[in-house]
Design an enzyme around this catalytic site. Structure first.
Site, short mmCIF file in Angstrom:
data_model
loop_
_atom_site.label_atom_id
_atom_site.label_comp_id
_atom_site.label_asym_id
_atom_site.label_seq_id
_atom_site.Cartn_x
_atom_site.Cartn_y
_atom_site.Cartn_z
N LEU A 50 0.20 3.58 -1.38
CA LEU A 50 -1.23 3.81 -1.48
C LEU A 50 -1.50 5.11 -0.72
O LEU A 50 -1.35 5.16 0.50
CB LEU A 50 -2.03 2.67 -0.83
CG LEU A 50 -1.58 1.23 -1.13
CD1 LEU A 50 -2.50 0.24 -0.43
CD2 LEU A 50 -1.55 0.97 -2.63
N GLN A 70 4.11 13.18 3.29
CA GLN A 70 4.28 11.80 2.84
C GLN A 70 4.13 11.69 1.32
O GLN A 70 4.86 10.92 0.69
CB GLN A 70 3.26 10.90 3.53
CG GLN A 70 3.55 10.67 5.01
CD GLN A 70 2.61 9.65 5.61
OE1 GLN A 70 1.42 9.64 5.33
NE2 GLN A 70 3.14 8.77 6.44
N ASP A 126 -11.57 4.47 10.73
CA ASP A 126 -11.00 4.47 9.38
C ASP A 126 -11.97 3.76 8.45
O ASP A 126 -12.20 2.56 8.59
CB ASP A 126 -9.64 3.77 9.39
CG ASP A 126 -8.85 3.96 8.09
OD1 ASP A 126 -9.48 4.28 7.07
OD2 ASP A 126 -7.62 3.79 8.12
N ARG A 128 -11.73 3.61 5.08
CA ARG A 128 -11.17 3.38 3.75
C ARG A 128 -11.27 1.92 3.32
O ARG A 128 -11.19 1.01 4.14
CB ARG A 128 -9.71 3.84 3.71
CG ARG A 128 -9.56 5.34 3.77
CD ARG A 128 -8.12 5.77 3.87
NE ARG A 128 -7.52 5.40 5.16
CZ ARG A 128 -6.29 5.73 5.52
NH1 ARG A 128 -5.52 6.40 4.67
NH2 ARG A 128 -5.83 5.38 6.70
N LYS A 154 -2.61 -1.43 5.60
CA LYS A 154 -2.40 -1.40 4.15
C LYS A 154 -1.65 -2.65 3.69
O LYS A 154 -1.96 -3.21 2.64
CB LYS A 154 -1.63 -0.15 3.75
CG LYS A 154 -2.41 1.15 3.91
CD LYS A 154 -1.59 2.34 3.42
CE LYS A 154 -2.36 3.64 3.55
NZ LYS A 154 -1.58 4.81 3.08
#
Length: 208
Positions: A50, A70, A126, A128, A154
């Site tokens: 992801l 990455q 964060d 997200r 994640k």
């Protein structure tokens, strides 16, 4: 979740010819992409990542983060495996957007770390949302994944959405003098599993 599939096409890259699947989040208007290689809907765990959008790292070769390194390492790993998936999520700056990210960089230039900068701008460390991943993976027929990440959040998000994470594959690359503090903060404040990479051992970035 209002994420719908729109279209798919071939995407030749230096690492192999992927299939690019386009998705639209109707609630936000954001467009997300999945890259797949090989057969991914056979029920076997799929090597995957992801990856949240990072214009500065992914496209402009920034050394302030490890994102571009990455991204390349993940695509190379998928190509070597012969099958896999990369979800490219339009969540720039850990969800705060590009212009706010530049504002955060200005605060970092003055001494703040990446978490402090976001919080001074009124954001969480964060922002997200990984809930968008489930409908994308379901459309692709993926129910189990070997997740390339250093971020336990994640793993937890996918497992909470009913996606089996059979293995966490570390993705440690791109450490350099410009992002050493950033990576140390990700390890110390955000819980990223970076091993010795945040202990002052600076390597020359190779991009893979």
């Amino acid at each position: 979740m209002s994420v719908v599939f729109v279209a798919a096409s071939k995407l030749p890259t230096p690492f192999g010819v992927f299939t690019m699947h386009g998705f639209l989040d109707e609630a936000t208007g954001k467009e997300h992409v999945a890259l797949t290689l090989g057969t991914v809907d056979d029920g076997a765990p799929v090597l995957g990542r992801l990856h949240s959008e990072c214009l500065t790292g992914d496209a402009l070769f920034s050394l302030r983060c490890d994102c571009g390194f990455q991204l390349e390492a993940a695509l190379r790993a998928i190509a070597a495996e012969g099958r896999g998936v990369l979800l490219y999520l339009r969540q720039e700056g850990r969800g705060i957007g590009l212009l706010n990210k530049i504002r955060a960089y200005k605060l970092q230039d003055a001494g703040a770390d990446t978490v402090e900068a976001n919080e001074r701008l009124g954001f969480r460390a964060d922002q997200r949302d990984y809930g968008i991943c489930k409908p994308m993976l379901e459309h692709l027929g993926i129910t189990a994944i070997k997740l390339m990440t250093n971020n336990p959040r994640k793993v937890k998000a996918l497992e909470g959405a009913g996606i089996q994470v059979t293995e966490r594959v570390p993705l440690q690359t791109g450490l350099n003098p410009h992002n050493q503090k950033y990576l140390a903060t990700k390890a110390g404040k955000l819980g990223h599993l970076l091993g010795s990479l945040h202990q002052g051992e600076v390597e020359t970035p190779t991009g893979s």
